[in-house]
Scaffold this motif. Structure first.
Motif, PDB file in Angstrom:
ATOM      1  N   ALA A  40      20.977  92.742  -4.982  1.00 21.60           N
ATOM      2  CA  ALA A  40      22.168  93.112  -5.013  1.00 21.60           C
ATOM      3  C   ALA A  40      22.849  92.381  -6.057  1.00 21.60           C
ATOM      4  O   ALA A  40      23.723  92.686  -7.039  1.00 21.60           O
ATOM      5  CB  ALA A  40      23.048  93.414  -3.672  1.00 21.60           C
ATOM      6  N   LEU A  41      22.817  91.019  -5.831  1.00 24.01           N
ATOM      7  CA  LEU A  41      23.582  89.928  -6.878  1.00 24.01           C
ATOM      8  C   LEU A  41      22.665  90.139  -8.243  1.00 24.01           C
ATOM      9  O   LEU A  41      23.376  89.789  -9.189  1.00 24.01           O
ATOM     10  CB  LEU A  41      23.370  88.615  -6.044  1.00 24.01           C
ATOM     11  CG  LEU A  41      24.281  88.391  -5.088  1.00 24.01           C
ATOM     12  CD1 LEU A  41      23.966  87.066  -4.292  1.00 24.01           C
ATOM     13  CD2 LEU A  41      25.783  88.686  -5.463  1.00 24.01           C
ATOM     14  N   ARG A  42      21.452  90.412  -7.955  1.00 26.47           N
ATOM     15  CA  ARG A  42      20.707  90.259  -9.484  1.00 26.47           C
ATOM     16  C   ARG A  42      21.345  91.645 -10.077  1.00 26.47           C
ATOM     17  O   ARG A  42      21.502  91.620 -11.408  1.00 26.47           O
ATOM     18  CB  ARG A  42      19.241  90.546  -9.314  1.00 26.47           C
ATOM     19  CG  ARG A  42      18.666  90.508 -10.747  1.00 26.47           C
ATOM     20  CD  ARG A  42      17.157  90.763 -10.685  1.00 26.47           C
ATOM     21  NE  ARG A  42      16.850  91.961 -10.849  1.00 26.47           N
ATOM     22  CZ  ARG A  42      16.008  92.662 -10.183  1.00 26.47           C
ATOM     23  NH1 ARG A  42      15.338  92.151  -8.931  1.00 26.47           N
ATOM     24  NH2 ARG A  42      16.003  94.096 -10.409  1.00 26.47           N
ATOM     25  N   VAL A  43      21.504  92.659  -9.619  1.00 24.78           N
ATOM     26  CA  VAL A  43      21.948  93.955 -10.334  1.00 24.78           C
ATOM     27  C   VAL A  43      23.522  93.873 -10.621  1.00 24.78           C
ATOM     28  O   VAL A  43      23.739  94.147 -11.879  1.00 24.78           O
ATOM     29  CB  VAL A  43      21.919  95.008  -9.153  1.00 24.78           C
ATOM     30  CG1 VAL A  43      22.568  96.439  -9.739  1.00 24.78           C
ATOM     31  CG2 VAL A  43      20.357  95.578  -8.979  1.00 24.78           C
ATOM     32  N   GLY A  44      24.192  93.091  -9.856  1.00 25.02           N
ATOM     33  CA  GLY A  44      25.471  92.760 -10.121  1.00 25.02           C
ATOM     34  C   GLY A  44      25.455  91.791 -11.298  1.00 25.02           C
ATOM     35  O   GLY A  44      26.278  92.035 -12.331  1.00 25.02           O
ATOM     36  N   GLY A  45      24.491  90.751 -11.487  1.00 26.14           N
ATOM     37  CA  GLY A  45      24.378  90.068 -12.639  1.00 26.14           C
ATOM     38  C   GLY A  45      24.052  90.714 -14.046  1.00 26.14           C
ATOM     39  O   GLY A  45      24.528  90.355 -15.056  1.00 26.14           O
ATOM     40  N   VAL A  46      23.377  91.913 -13.622  1.00 27.40           N
ATOM     41  CA  VAL A  46      22.885  92.784 -14.861  1.00 27.40           C
ATOM     42  C   VAL A  46      24.121  93.439 -15.280  1.00 27.40           C
ATOM     43  O   VAL A  46      24.178  93.360 -16.709  1.00 27.40           O
ATOM     44  CB  VAL A  46      21.891  93.721 -14.511  1.00 27.40           C
ATOM     45  CG1 VAL A  46      21.711  94.990 -15.569  1.00 27.40           C
ATOM     46  CG2 VAL A  46      20.524  93.207 -13.948  1.00 27.40           C
ATOM     47  N   HIS A  47      24.949  93.809 -14.598  1.00 25.45           N
ATOM     48  CA  HIS A  47      26.319  94.406 -15.030  1.00 25.45           C
ATOM     49  C   HIS A  47      26.916  93.391 -15.822  1.00 25.45           C
ATOM     50  O   HIS A  47      27.577  93.752 -16.711  1.00 25.45           O
ATOM     51  CB  HIS A  47      27.170  95.127 -13.695  1.00 25.45           C
ATOM     52  CG  HIS A  47      28.113  96.000 -14.201  1.00 25.45           C
ATOM     53  ND1 HIS A  47      28.916  96.358 -13.054  1.00 25.45           N
ATOM     54  CD2 HIS A  47      28.751  96.251 -15.289  1.00 25.45           C
ATOM     55  CE1 HIS A  47      29.908  97.148 -13.883  1.00 25.45           C
ATOM     56  NE2 HIS A  47      29.767  96.981 -15.091  1.00 25.45           N
ATOM     57  N   HIS A  88      31.929  99.911  -3.137  1.00 30.51           N
ATOM     58  CA  HIS A  88      31.050  98.796  -2.639  1.00 30.51           C
ATOM     59  C   HIS A  88      30.347  98.100  -3.748  1.00 30.51           C
ATOM     60  O   HIS A  88      30.185  96.971  -3.552  1.00 30.51           O
ATOM     61  CB  HIS A  88      29.906  99.557  -1.592  1.00 30.51           C
ATOM     62  CG  HIS A  88      28.898  98.530  -1.175  1.00 30.51           C
ATOM     63  ND1 HIS A  88      28.948  97.534  -0.221  1.00 30.51           N
ATOM     64  CD2 HIS A  88      27.531  98.308  -1.558  1.00 30.51           C
ATOM     65  CE1 HIS A  88      28.112  96.875  -0.133  1.00 30.51           C
ATOM     66  NE2 HIS A  88      26.995  97.231  -0.877  1.00 30.51           N
ATOM     67  N   GLN A  89      29.989  98.720  -4.592  1.00 31.31           N
ATOM     68  CA  GLN A  89      29.416  98.096  -5.809  1.00 31.31           C
ATOM     69  C   GLN A  89      30.365  97.341  -6.503  1.00 31.31           C
ATOM     70  O   GLN A  89      30.093  96.306  -7.181  1.00 31.31           O
ATOM     71  CB  GLN A  89      28.806  99.099  -6.923  1.00 31.31           C
ATOM     72  CG  GLN A  89      27.920  98.522  -8.118  1.00 31.31           C
ATOM     73  CD  GLN A  89      27.334  99.270  -8.803  1.00 31.31           C
ATOM     74  OE1 GLN A  89      26.892 100.428  -8.600  1.00 31.31           O
ATOM     75  NE2 GLN A  89      27.025  98.919  -9.930  1.00 31.31           N
ATOM     76  N   ARG A  90      31.563  97.827  -6.737  1.00 32.02           N
ATOM     77  CA  ARG A  90      32.795  97.002  -7.440  1.00 32.02           C
ATOM     78  C   ARG A  90      32.610  95.701  -6.764  1.00 32.02           C
ATOM     79  O   ARG A  90      32.839  94.597  -7.382  1.00 32.02           O
ATOM     80  CB  ARG A  90      33.755  97.842  -7.555  1.00 32.02           C
ATOM     81  CG  ARG A  90      34.104  98.686  -8.584  1.00 32.02           C
ATOM     82  CD  ARG A  90      35.462  99.235  -8.960  1.00 32.02           C
ATOM     83  NE  ARG A  90      35.784 100.226  -7.907  1.00 32.02           N
ATOM     84  CZ  ARG A  90      35.277 101.472  -8.092  1.00 32.02           C
ATOM     85  NH1 ARG A  90      34.890 102.102  -9.308  1.00 32.02           N
ATOM     86  NH2 ARG A  90      35.939 102.414  -7.128  1.00 32.02           N
TER      87      ARG A  90
END
Length: 141
Positions: A40-47, A88-90
């Motif tokens: 989840a943190l990696r995908v947020g990092g991609v964003h 949730h993603q935000r």
């Protein structure tokens, strides 16, 4: 529907900024984050990296001011990274942005923090105030 990105696709999307984050999942594993949390943190990092790359912001320039701009961006995000309208993603992306900043600093990529540090919730609140025309010195009192 959640979309999974391959490592190569992440690098294509995130450019040089994303390359600076390559070791972040390992660093999170070392301090005890679960596989699901690391993902989840990696995908947020991609964003974060996609947003920065599109604005020409280098990893070396990532600081609290950029983090605040990123958090402000989340309310009207149309980046298309996974579920763009998910609250949730935000929230996850706000946490991920904080992790990105700490990781970049721990690696000596981003400059050390100035004397004043804001917790993530305060950063989000200041971004909300900023959207309404209230600037940080006014908010800080």
């Amino acid at each position: 529907m959640a979309r999974h990105y391959s490592h190569a696709e992440e690098h294509r999307l995130t450019g040089a900024f994303g390359s600076a984050l390559d070791g972040m999942p390992s660093a999170l594993r070392e301090i005890g984050y679960t596989r699901r949390s690391r993902y989840a943190l990696r995908v947020g990092g991609v964003h974060v990296a996609v947003w920065c790359e599109r604005r020409g912001i280098a990893a070396e320039q990532f600081d609290e001011a950029v983090l605040t701009r990123f958090v402000s961006h989340l309310r009207r995000c149309r980046c298309g990274i996974l579920q763009p309208d998910s609250e949730h993603q935000r929230r996850r992306d706000v946490r991920a942005a904080g992790h990105v900043l700490r990781y970049l600093r721990s690696q000596g990529v981003a400059a050390r923090a100035a004397a004043r540090r804001w917790p993530p919730l305060v950063v989000e609140y200041l971004a909300w105030l900023s959207e309404r025309g209230i600037k940080e010195p006014t908010a800080a009192g």
